[in-house]
Design an enzyme around this catalytic site. Structure first.
Site, PDB file in Angstrom:
ATOM      1  N   ASP A 212       0.849  -1.207   0.000  1.00 38.22           N
ATOM      2  CA  ASP A 212       0.000   0.000   0.000  1.00 38.22           C
ATOM      3  C   ASP A 212       0.876   1.246   0.000  1.00 38.22           C
ATOM      4  O   ASP A 212       2.089   1.162   0.180  1.00 38.22           O
ATOM      5  CB  ASP A 212      -0.868   0.001   1.266  1.00 38.22           C
ATOM      6  CG  ASP A 212      -0.010  -0.054   2.523  1.00 38.22           C
ATOM      7  OD1 ASP A 212       0.363   1.009   3.017  1.00 38.22           O
ATOM      8  OD2 ASP A 212       0.323  -1.162   2.998  1.00 38.22           O
ATOM      9  N   ASP A 214       0.584   3.645   2.264  1.00 37.21           N
ATOM     10  CA  ASP A 214       0.341   4.215   3.592  1.00 37.21           C
ATOM     11  C   ASP A 214      -0.808   5.226   3.482  1.00 37.21           C
ATOM     12  O   ASP A 214      -1.833   4.895   2.878  1.00 37.21           O
ATOM     13  CB  ASP A 214       1.636   4.810   4.170  1.00 37.21           C
ATOM     14  CG  ASP A 214       1.585   4.900   5.685  1.00 37.21           C
ATOM     15  OD1 ASP A 214       1.008   3.992   6.309  1.00 37.21           O
ATOM     16  OD2 ASP A 214       2.107   5.870   6.252  1.00 37.21           O
TER      17      ASP A 214
HETATM   18  N1  ADE Z   1       2.357  -3.037   6.852  1.00 39.22           N
HETATM   19  C1  ADE Z   1       1.831  -2.971   5.621  1.00 39.22           C
HETATM   20  N2  ADE Z   1       1.503  -1.701   5.281  1.00 39.22           N
HETATM   21  C2  ADE Z   1       1.847  -0.927   6.345  1.00 39.22           C
HETATM   22  C3  ADE Z   1       1.768   0.454   6.615  1.00 39.22           C
HETATM   23  N3  ADE Z   1       1.282   1.312   5.734  1.00 39.22           N
HETATM   24  N4  ADE Z   1       2.206   0.893   7.826  1.00 39.22           N
HETATM   25  C4  ADE Z   1       2.714   0.014   8.730  1.00 39.22           C
HETATM   26  N5  ADE Z   1       2.797  -1.307   8.530  1.00 39.22           N
HETATM   27  C5  ADE Z   1       2.373  -1.780   7.339  1.00 39.22           C
END
Ligand code: ADE
Length: 274
Positions: A212, A214
């Site tokens: 992703d 974030d």
């Molecule tokens: N693991 C997968 N995506 C994450 C994110 N955006 N922040 C923290 N841990 C994660």
């Protein structure tokens, strides 16, 4: 012959890549690891697999007993450890679905037990000031990069991650500050596994699977559904990489590197004068 430890992160709790898996329950001076370990082989190479969050994924990042996990692998005699970890991306060019092989990490966790040498176990006396450079074993890291290239998997050979305490995801303010530091990744489990492996003198490297962006982009905000969806779409890459890199690891004589790392670990311990 080399024995490879594999720590499976989110989505790789039971990757079913081992032939003839045997479940082994291990207790350690630091308590219980996340689950029973699985001993088996990958194309004839001895491997031990451990699900970081437990095979049912019921242990949150801050509650993982990282010391017991590493000690359990150590007590089963692994020579090197490779791991996987799901990560968010902090940079546009680091895209969901890609793999990243981190070369460093910025520790934003708090309260995790990050040394074996805290006086709680007589087998680990003294105070250990282990070097955090290099954070990951470069030889192992390069083998992972070579595997990704040969399997034609889209990846980044460098970059560092910020490891947050979790279990919550970051705020937009935090995410933008991490971006301004130049970090490629954000996740919750990159620490303290890599440092504990160094204290044991075990070469360790990890592969980050980007799930992703974030929350710093206007258009997309991380959620557990998004993480799991992207992970399931891309988990095949991580499995293929593990299988390929295990063969490459077994082609290397690790004796000198392991001896060098064990000496570095021993030399980092200050034993109090009588
Ligand atoms: N693991 C997968 N995506 C994450 C994110 N955006 N922040 C923290 N841990 C994660």
């Amino acid at each position: 012959m080399v024995k490879v430890g594999i720590i499976g992160g989110t989505g790789l709790e039971d990757p079913q890549i081992l032939s003839n898996p045997k479940s082994v329950v291990v207790e350690t001076p630091y308590g219980s690891p996340s689950d029973a370990l699985l001993e088996g082989t990958i194309n004839g190479v001895d491997c031990v697999l451990l699900a970081r969050h437990g095979r049912k994924h019921d242990i949150m990042p801050g509650n993982v007993n990282y010391r017991a996990n590493l000690w359990a692998l150590y007590s089963l005699g692994v020579d090197v450890i490779i791991a996987s970890t799901a990560c968010g991306s902090l940079q546009e060019h680091v895209k969901p679905g890609q793999l990243v092989f981190p070369d460093s990490v910025f520790d934003r966790t708090n309260g995790r037990k990050s040394t074996f040498f805290d006086g709680s176990h007589a087998g680990a006396p003294g105070v250990c000031h282990i070097q955090s450079y290099p954070t990951y074993n470069e030889q192992l890291r390069q083998l992972m990069v070579t595997s990704a290239k040969s399997l034609d998997i889209d990846h980044h050979a460098n970059g560092f991650g910020v490891c947050i305490e979790g279990p919550r995801f970051s705020t937009v303010a935090e995410s933008n500050v991490f971006r301004s530091w130049g970090a490629s990744l954000v996740n919750m489990t990159m620490m303290p596994e890599c440092i504990l492996a160094k204290e044991l003198g075990i070469p360790y490297a990890t592969m980050a699977l980007v799930t992703d962006y974030d929350c710093w982009k206007e258009t997309t905000h991380v959620s557990i559904d998004l993480v799991m969806e992207t992970f399931h779409e891309n988990v095949g890459k991580a499995k293929r990489l593990f299988i390929d890199v295990v063969a490459r690891i077994s082609d290397v004589d690790w004796t000198p590197e392991v001896a060098r790392m064990k000496k570095e670990a021993r030399d980092s311990i200050m034993i109090p004068a009588d």
